[in-house]
Design an enzyme around this catalytic site. Structure first.
Site, PDB file in Angstrom:
ATOM      1  N   LYS A   1     118.044  32.227  -3.206  1.00 42.56           N
ATOM      2  CA  LYS A   1     117.208  30.997  -3.597  1.00 42.56           C
ATOM      3  C   LYS A   1     117.486  31.170  -5.092  1.00 42.56           C
ATOM      4  O   LYS A   1     117.307  32.053  -5.829  1.00 42.56           O
ATOM      5  CB  LYS A   1     115.789  31.044  -3.401  1.00 42.56           C
ATOM      6  CG  LYS A   1     115.123  30.019  -3.653  1.00 42.56           C
ATOM      7  CD  LYS A   1     113.734  29.766  -3.047  1.00 42.56           C
ATOM      8  CE  LYS A   1     113.077  28.724  -3.434  1.00 42.56           C
ATOM      9  NZ  LYS A   1     113.722  27.334  -3.353  1.00 42.56           N
TER      10      LYS A   1
ATOM     11  N   HIS B   1     110.520  34.128  -0.838  1.00 39.12           N
ATOM     12  CA  HIS B   1     111.697  33.658  -0.341  1.00 39.12           C
ATOM     13  C   HIS B   1     112.773  34.715  -0.407  1.00 39.12           C
ATOM     14  O   HIS B   1     112.992  35.574  -1.022  1.00 39.12           O
ATOM     15  CB  HIS B   1     112.368  32.442  -1.311  1.00 39.12           C
ATOM     16  CG  HIS B   1     111.542  31.253  -0.846  1.00 39.12           C
ATOM     17  ND1 HIS B   1     110.591  30.754  -1.388  1.00 39.12           N
ATOM     18  CD2 HIS B   1     111.687  30.176   0.256  1.00 39.12           C
ATOM     19  CE1 HIS B   1     109.788  29.718  -1.113  1.00 39.12           C
ATOM     20  NE2 HIS B   1     110.625  29.329   0.058  1.00 39.12           N
TER      21      HIS B   1
HETATM   22  P1  NAD Z   1     122.878  27.289   0.130  1.00 40.91           P
HETATM   23  O1  NAD Z   1     123.215  27.805  -1.179  1.00 40.91           O
HETATM   24  O2  NAD Z   1     123.177  27.952   1.479  1.00 40.91           O
HETATM   25  O3  NAD Z   1     123.806  25.939   0.218  1.00 40.91           O
HETATM   26  C1  NAD Z   1     124.092  24.974  -0.788  1.00 40.91           C
HETATM   27  C2  NAD Z   1     125.280  24.402  -0.916  1.00 40.91           C
HETATM   28  O4  NAD Z   1     125.662  23.248  -1.842  1.00 40.91           O
HETATM   29  C3  NAD Z   1     126.375  25.495  -0.860  1.00 40.91           C
HETATM   30  O5  NAD Z   1     127.273  25.572   0.357  1.00 40.91           O
HETATM   31  C4  NAD Z   1     127.407  24.805  -2.061  1.00 40.91           C
HETATM   32  O6  NAD Z   1     128.735  25.089  -2.104  1.00 40.91           O
HETATM   33  C5  NAD Z   1     127.024  23.328  -2.224  1.00 40.91           C
HETATM   34  N1  NAD Z   1     127.196  22.780  -3.329  1.00 40.91           N
HETATM   35  C6  NAD Z   1     127.179  23.146  -4.509  1.00 40.91           C
HETATM   36  N2  NAD Z   1     127.705  22.327  -5.425  1.00 40.91           N
HETATM   37  C7  NAD Z   1     127.817  21.121  -4.761  1.00 40.91           C
HETATM   38  C8  NAD Z   1     128.151  19.627  -5.122  1.00 40.91           C
HETATM   39  N3  NAD Z   1     128.332  19.353  -6.400  1.00 40.91           N
HETATM   40  N4  NAD Z   1     128.038  18.718  -4.363  1.00 40.91           N
HETATM   41  C9  NAD Z   1     127.673  19.024  -2.874  1.00 40.91           C
HETATM   42  N5  NAD Z   1     127.314  20.406  -2.510  1.00 40.91           N
HETATM   43  C10 NAD Z   1     127.242  21.304  -3.439  1.00 40.91           C
HETATM   44  O7  NAD Z   1     121.407  26.767  -0.114  1.00 40.91           O
HETATM   45  P2  NAD Z   1     120.480  26.246   1.118  1.00 40.91           P
HETATM   46  O8  NAD Z   1     119.547  27.470   1.563  1.00 40.91           O
HETATM   47  O9  NAD Z   1     121.060  25.297   2.003  1.00 40.91           O
HETATM   48  O10 NAD Z   1     119.537  25.286   0.136  1.00 40.91           O
HETATM   49  C11 NAD Z   1     119.865  24.125  -0.558  1.00 40.91           C
HETATM   50  C12 NAD Z   1     118.722  23.612  -1.337  1.00 40.91           C
HETATM   51  O11 NAD Z   1     117.851  23.172  -0.418  1.00 40.91           O
HETATM   52  C13 NAD Z   1     118.208  24.690  -2.358  1.00 40.91           C
HETATM   53  O12 NAD Z   1     117.685  23.839  -3.536  1.00 40.91           O
HETATM   54  C14 NAD Z   1     116.838  24.914  -1.710  1.00 40.91           C
HETATM   55  O13 NAD Z   1     115.802  25.360  -2.536  1.00 40.91           O
HETATM   56  C15 NAD Z   1     116.448  23.797  -1.020  1.00 40.91           C
HETATM   57  N6  NAD Z   1     115.822  23.910   0.278  1.00 40.91           N
HETATM   58  C16 NAD Z   1     114.769  22.836   0.479  1.00 40.91           C
HETATM   59  C17 NAD Z   1     113.906  23.041   1.529  1.00 40.91           C
HETATM   60  C18 NAD Z   1     113.077  21.908   1.796  1.00 40.91           C
HETATM   61  O14 NAD Z   1     112.423  21.670   2.872  1.00 40.91           O
HETATM   62  N7  NAD Z   1     112.793  20.848   0.971  1.00 40.91           N
HETATM   63  C19 NAD Z   1     114.153  24.077   2.479  1.00 40.91           C
HETATM   64  C20 NAD Z   1     115.262  24.884   2.547  1.00 40.91           C
HETATM   65  C21 NAD Z   1     115.972  24.876   1.085  1.00 40.91           C
END
Ligand code: NAD
Length: 240
Positions: free
Chosen positions: A139, A135
């Site tokens: 991540k 990844h």
């Molecule tokens: P990212 O870091 O780009 O975004 C995460 C966001 O969450 C940030 O903007 C951050 O400011 C925000 N955040 C932090 N604390 C918070 C709170 N208390 N309440 C609300 N928001 C808050 O990350 P991303 O790439 O968008 O991924 C986010 C999550 O999704 C990760 O855990 C990743 O592993 C997961 N993910 C899952 C899938 C899936 O298909 N299930 C796919 C991609 C990513």
């Protein structure tokens, strides 16, 4: 539908675009910058909250939604040690919760292929299984939730394995599935399951080209959850 986005990072922004294209309304965007200022009343305007935030805050977000009667679609990974707590809380509050370690339709087909292959390989102990995932460098959790689901799929169907471990050092005990996690550039997600013997190897691999597939699946899950309660997942939605 009226949707709240919990987490407005890479995934949150992609989901917003796809949800709007499909005619939905984003009524709330919650990020680390405004989380303290958002009120319960603002959250209650949403029918469903889609959470792609961070492992450390995910469970707190889900309880907040359940306390306000808002259905949750969860894509955040790395919080599963609290799975039981979330399921019980959701039940107590009579809400709906949809979780997928991976929302891509292709990956969920890949999970089925993984289970089939594990059943097949269960009779051939010359082959040892390995899981590898790669990844992007942003991540936070390792191994990925998808790699954990793949490992669980093997444990459920292959009698020679009893647990999985993040493999900093190979070899591990014979009954442990080694999982290797690499972090490189902006890779959206590559997962490989391989069975290796002295003479050959069999490997299956899924490679995501972008985040679109995950975001699309999450919006479909929000649509699927309309009017539903209880704990549901991709198998329910895709009927596989
Ligand atoms: P990212 O870091 O780009 O975004 C995460 C966001 O969450 C940030 O903007 C951050 O400011 C925000 N955040 C932090 N604390 C918070 C709170 N208390 N309440 C609300 N928001 C808050 O990350 P991303 O790439 O968008 O991924 C986010 C999550 O999704 C990760 O855990 C990743 O592993 C997961 N993910 C899952 C899938 C899936 O298909 N299930 C796919 C991609 C990513």
């Amino acid at each position: 539908m009226k949707i709240a986005l919990l987490g407005y990072g890479r995934m949150g922004k992609t989901i917003e675009r796809i949800a709007v294209e499909r005619g939905h309304q984003i009524v709330l965007k919650v990020d680390i910058g405004n989380r303290d200022k958002v009120t319960d009343a603002q959250l209650r305007e949403a029918e469903v909250a889609i959470d792609f935030s961070a492992p450390s805050v995910a469970v707190e977000n889900y309880k907040w939604c359940f306390n306000n009667g808002v259905t949750v679609v969860s894509g955040t990974t790395g919080w599963l040690e609290q799975w039981q707590e979330v399921v019980e809380y959701c039940g107590q509050k009579g809400c709906g919760f949809f979780y997928a370690s991976n929302f891509s339709v292709g990956v969920n087909l890949f999970f089925q292929l993984n289970a089939y292959l594990a059943r097949l390989m269960g009779g051939f102990n010359d082959y040892k299984v390995y899981i590898e995932e790669t990844h992007h460098i942003h991540k936070l959790d390792a191994p990925s939730g998808t790699a954990i689901t793949l490992a669980q799929g093997i444990l459920d169907h292959h009698p020679a394995y009893k647990s999985w471990e993040l493999a900093h050092e190979i070899p591990l005990p014979e009954d442990v599935i080694p999982v290797t996690a690499k972090r490189e550039g902006e890779v959206p997600g590559i997962h490989t399951v391989l069975y290796k013997s002295e003479v050959d190897q069999i490997q299956i691999c899924h490679s995501a080209f972008s985040r679109e597939g995950f975001a699309y699946g999450a919006v479909l899950a929000a649509e699927f959850m309309q009017g539903k309660k209880g704990i549901l997942g991709m198998k329910d939605m895709l009927k596989i």
